[in-house]
Design a protein around this motif. Structure first.
Motif, PDB file in Angstrom:
ATOM      1  N   SER A  47      33.080 109.377  56.006  1.00  0.00           N
ATOM      2  CA  SER A  47      34.033 110.481  55.949  1.00  0.00           C
ATOM      3  C   SER A  47      33.405 111.624  55.168  1.00  0.00           C
ATOM      4  O   SER A  47      33.327 111.570  53.944  1.00  0.00           O
ATOM      5  CB  SER A  47      35.319 110.009  55.269  1.00  0.00           C
ATOM      6  OG  SER A  47      36.220 111.082  55.127  1.00  0.00           O
ATOM      7  N   LEU A  48      32.943 112.623  55.883  1.00  0.00           N
ATOM      8  CA  LEU A  48      32.326 113.802  55.267  1.00  0.00           C
ATOM      9  C   LEU A  48      33.011 115.042  55.819  1.00  0.00           C
ATOM     10  O   LEU A  48      32.434 115.785  56.620  1.00  0.00           O
ATOM     11  CB  LEU A  48      30.824 113.830  55.572  1.00  0.00           C
ATOM     12  CG  LEU A  48      30.028 112.603  55.135  1.00  0.00           C
ATOM     13  CD1 LEU A  48      28.640 112.611  55.752  1.00  0.00           C
ATOM     14  CD2 LEU A  48      29.951 112.529  53.630  1.00  0.00           C
ATOM     15  N   PRO A  49      34.261 115.307  55.435  1.00  0.00           N
ATOM     16  CA  PRO A  49      35.067 116.340  56.093  1.00  0.00           C
ATOM     17  C   PRO A  49      34.527 117.762  56.026  1.00  0.00           C
ATOM     18  O   PRO A  49      34.922 118.591  56.826  1.00  0.00           O
ATOM     19  CB  PRO A  49      36.422 116.231  55.413  1.00  0.00           C
ATOM     20  CG  PRO A  49      36.204 115.453  54.181  1.00  0.00           C
ATOM     21  CD  PRO A  49      34.978 114.619  54.379  1.00  0.00           C
ATOM     22  N   ARG A  50      33.651 118.070  55.133  1.00  0.00           N
ATOM     23  CA  ARG A  50      33.109 119.436  55.066  1.00  0.00           C
ATOM     24  C   ARG A  50      31.858 119.592  55.919  1.00  0.00           C
ATOM     25  O   ARG A  50      31.388 120.697  56.137  1.00  0.00           O
ATOM     26  CB  ARG A  50      32.806 119.799  53.615  1.00  0.00           C
ATOM     27  CG  ARG A  50      34.080 119.971  52.814  1.00  0.00           C
ATOM     28  CD  ARG A  50      33.810 120.677  51.502  1.00  0.00           C
ATOM     29  NE  ARG A  50      35.050 121.043  50.878  1.00  0.00           N
ATOM     30  CZ  ARG A  50      35.643 120.363  49.915  1.00  0.00           C
ATOM     31  NH1 ARG A  50      35.088 119.250  49.471  1.00  0.00           N
ATOM     32  NH2 ARG A  50      36.775 120.779  49.398  1.00  0.00           N
ATOM     33  N   ASN A  51      31.306 118.476  56.385  1.00  0.00           N
ATOM     34  CA  ASN A  51      30.069 118.519  57.167  1.00  0.00           C
ATOM     35  C   ASN A  51      30.349 118.679  58.650  1.00  0.00           C
ATOM     36  O   ASN A  51      31.409 118.312  59.143  1.00  0.00           O
ATOM     37  CB  ASN A  51      29.275 117.234  56.947  1.00  0.00           C
ATOM     38  CG  ASN A  51      28.674 117.161  55.567  1.00  0.00           C
ATOM     39  OD1 ASN A  51      29.020 117.916  54.679  1.00  0.00           O
ATOM     40  ND2 ASN A  51      27.782 116.233  55.375  1.00  0.00           N
ATOM     41  N   LYS A  52      29.367 119.189  59.350  1.00  0.00           N
ATOM     42  CA  LYS A  52      29.445 119.267  60.809  1.00  0.00           C
ATOM     43  C   LYS A  52      28.736 118.053  61.390  1.00  0.00           C
ATOM     44  O   LYS A  52      27.749 117.575  60.846  1.00  0.00           O
ATOM     45  CB  LYS A  52      28.799 120.552  61.321  1.00  0.00           C
ATOM     46  CG  LYS A  52      29.661 121.761  61.057  1.00  0.00           C
ATOM     47  CD  LYS A  52      29.165 122.947  61.834  1.00  0.00           C
ATOM     48  CE  LYS A  52      30.143 124.102  61.636  1.00  0.00           C
ATOM     49  NZ  LYS A  52      29.776 125.251  62.442  1.00  0.00           N
ATOM     50  N   THR A  53      29.257 117.585  62.525  1.00  0.00           N
ATOM     51  CA  THR A  53      28.627 116.479  63.220  1.00  0.00           C
ATOM     52  C   THR A  53      27.455 117.010  64.043  1.00  0.00           C
ATOM     53  O   THR A  53      27.285 118.217  64.193  1.00  0.00           O
ATOM     54  CB  THR A  53      29.634 115.769  64.131  1.00  0.00           C
ATOM     55  OG1 THR A  53      30.104 116.698  65.110  1.00  0.00           O
ATOM     56  CG2 THR A  53      30.811 115.220  63.341  1.00  0.00           C
ATOM     57  N   ALA A  54      26.686 116.102  64.613  1.00  0.00           N
ATOM     58  CA  ALA A  54      25.494 116.498  65.380  1.00  0.00           C
ATOM     59  C   ALA A  54      25.826 117.343  66.601  1.00  0.00           C
ATOM     60  O   ALA A  54      24.999 118.115  67.062  1.00  0.00           O
ATOM     61  CB  ALA A  54      24.704 115.263  65.789  1.00  0.00           C
ATOM     62  N   ASN A  55      27.057 117.219  67.132  1.00  0.00           N
ATOM     63  CA  ASN A  55      27.407 118.048  68.293  1.00  0.00           C
ATOM     64  C   ASN A  55      28.058 119.374  67.882  1.00  0.00           C
ATOM     65  O   ASN A  55      28.506 120.124  68.729  1.00  0.00           O
ATOM     66  CB  ASN A  55      28.296 117.286  69.278  1.00  0.00           C
ATOM     67  CG  ASN A  55      29.730 117.138  68.819  1.00  0.00           C
ATOM     68  OD1 ASN A  55      30.067 117.419  67.678  1.00  0.00           O
ATOM     69  ND2 ASN A  55      30.574 116.679  69.709  1.00  0.00           N
ATOM     70  N   GLY A  56      28.109 119.659  66.576  1.00  0.00           N
ATOM     71  CA  GLY A  56      28.601 120.942  66.086  1.00  0.00           C
ATOM     72  C   GLY A  56      30.048 120.960  65.636  1.00  0.00           C
ATOM     73  O   GLY A  56      30.508 121.957  65.088  1.00  0.00           O
ATOM     74  N   MET A 105      33.433 117.380  60.913  1.00  0.00           N
ATOM     75  CA  MET A 105      33.819 115.977  60.776  1.00  0.00           C
ATOM     76  C   MET A 105      35.307 115.892  60.451  1.00  0.00           C
ATOM     77  O   MET A 105      35.787 116.550  59.531  1.00  0.00           O
ATOM     78  CB  MET A 105      32.995 115.323  59.661  1.00  0.00           C
ATOM     79  CG  MET A 105      33.446 113.944  59.243  1.00  0.00           C
ATOM     80  SD  MET A 105      33.399 112.812  60.616  1.00  0.00           S
ATOM     81  CE  MET A 105      33.771 111.283  59.815  1.00  0.00           C
ATOM     82  N   ASN A 106      36.043 115.111  61.226  1.00  0.00           N
ATOM     83  CA  ASN A 106      37.478 114.923  61.018  1.00  0.00           C
ATOM     84  C   ASN A 106      37.733 113.444  60.770  1.00  0.00           C
ATOM     85  O   ASN A 106      37.730 112.653  61.710  1.00  0.00           O
ATOM     86  CB  ASN A 106      38.259 115.407  62.235  1.00  0.00           C
ATOM     87  CG  ASN A 106      39.755 115.240  62.064  1.00  0.00           C
ATOM     88  OD1 ASN A 106      40.235 114.710  61.065  1.00  0.00           O
ATOM     89  ND2 ASN A 106      40.501 115.686  63.048  1.00  0.00           N
ATOM     90  N   PRO A 107      37.967 113.041  59.512  1.00  0.00           N
ATOM     91  CA  PRO A 107      38.185 111.630  59.199  1.00  0.00           C
ATOM     92  C   PRO A 107      39.409 111.035  59.894  1.00  0.00           C
ATOM     93  O   PRO A 107      39.521 109.823  60.023  1.00  0.00           O
ATOM     94  CB  PRO A 107      38.372 111.609  57.678  1.00  0.00           C
ATOM     95  CG  PRO A 107      37.885 112.916  57.192  1.00  0.00           C
ATOM     96  CD  PRO A 107      37.991 113.893  58.323  1.00  0.00           C
ATOM     97  N   ALA A 108      40.335 111.886  60.350  1.00  0.00           N
ATOM     98  CA  ALA A 108      41.552 111.406  61.012  1.00  0.00           C
ATOM     99  C   ALA A 108      41.386 111.240  62.522  1.00  0.00           C
ATOM    100  O   ALA A 108      42.283 110.731  63.191  1.00  0.00           O
ATOM    101  CB  ALA A 108      42.702 112.364  60.721  1.00  0.00           C
ATOM    102  N   ALA A 109      40.246 111.658  63.066  1.00  0.00           N
ATOM    103  CA  ALA A 109      40.002 111.552  64.513  1.00  0.00           C
ATOM    104  C   ALA A 109      39.382 110.200  64.840  1.00  0.00           C
ATOM    105  O   ALA A 109      38.750 109.566  64.005  1.00  0.00           O
ATOM    106  CB  ALA A 109      39.077 112.669  64.965  1.00  0.00           C
ATOM    107  N   ALA A 133      38.068 103.115  61.494  1.00  0.00           N
ATOM    108  CA  ALA A 133      37.862 101.931  60.647  1.00  0.00           C
ATOM    109  C   ALA A 133      39.192 101.375  60.155  1.00  0.00           C
ATOM    110  O   ALA A 133      39.391 100.157  60.102  1.00  0.00           O
ATOM    111  CB  ALA A 133      36.964 102.281  59.466  1.00  0.00           C
ATOM    112  N   ASN A 134      40.117 102.267  59.834  1.00  0.00           N
ATOM    113  CA  ASN A 134      41.437 101.833  59.386  1.00  0.00           C
ATOM    114  C   ASN A 134      42.165 101.092  60.515  1.00  0.00           C
ATOM    115  O   ASN A 134      42.764 100.036  60.293  1.00  0.00           O
ATOM    116  CB  ASN A 134      42.252 103.026  58.905  1.00  0.00           C
ATOM    117  CG  ASN A 134      43.531 102.609  58.231  1.00  0.00           C
ATOM    118  OD1 ASN A 134      43.518 101.750  57.356  1.00  0.00           O
ATOM    119  ND2 ASN A 134      44.634 103.199  58.647  1.00  0.00           N
TER     120      ASN A 134
END
Length: 89
Positions: free
Chosen positions: A7-16, A19-23, A71-72
């Motif tokens: 969970s790194l909500p301030r970071n962007k994922t590899a596809n741009g 990051m949304n920890p709730a998705a 994961a939850n």
């Protein structure tokens, strides 16, 4: 294989995407972005469908990094990692 969560909500994922920890998303080393896979926790039988939007994991022996929400839903947030089966959906 084995999966963990991140969970790194301030970071962007590899596809741009941000990051949304709730998705219900995951990171995989090679599967194309937007591929949907069913992930099943081998320890409790719970399963969830996630969308690949990032690259990883970078820990030897792990095949997926899942969002915290996934994961939850699979019931392993506290453990941090678990044995999984995965199949394209």
């Amino acid at each position: 294989g084995s999966a963990s969560w991140y969970s790194l909500p301030r970071n962007k994922t590899a596809n741009g995407e941000r990051m949304n920890p709730a998705a219900m998303t995951a990171a995989h080393r090679k599967l194309p972005f937007n591929t949907r896979i069913r992930v099943t926790n081998q320890r409790n039988g719970k399963s969830v469908i996630v969308r690949i939007n990032d690259r990883g994991p970078f820990v030897k022996g792990r095949v997926l990094d899942l969002s915290k929400a996934a994961a939850n839903a699979l019931g392993f947030v506290r453990a941090g990692h678990t044995r999984i089966c995965m199949e394209k959906h």
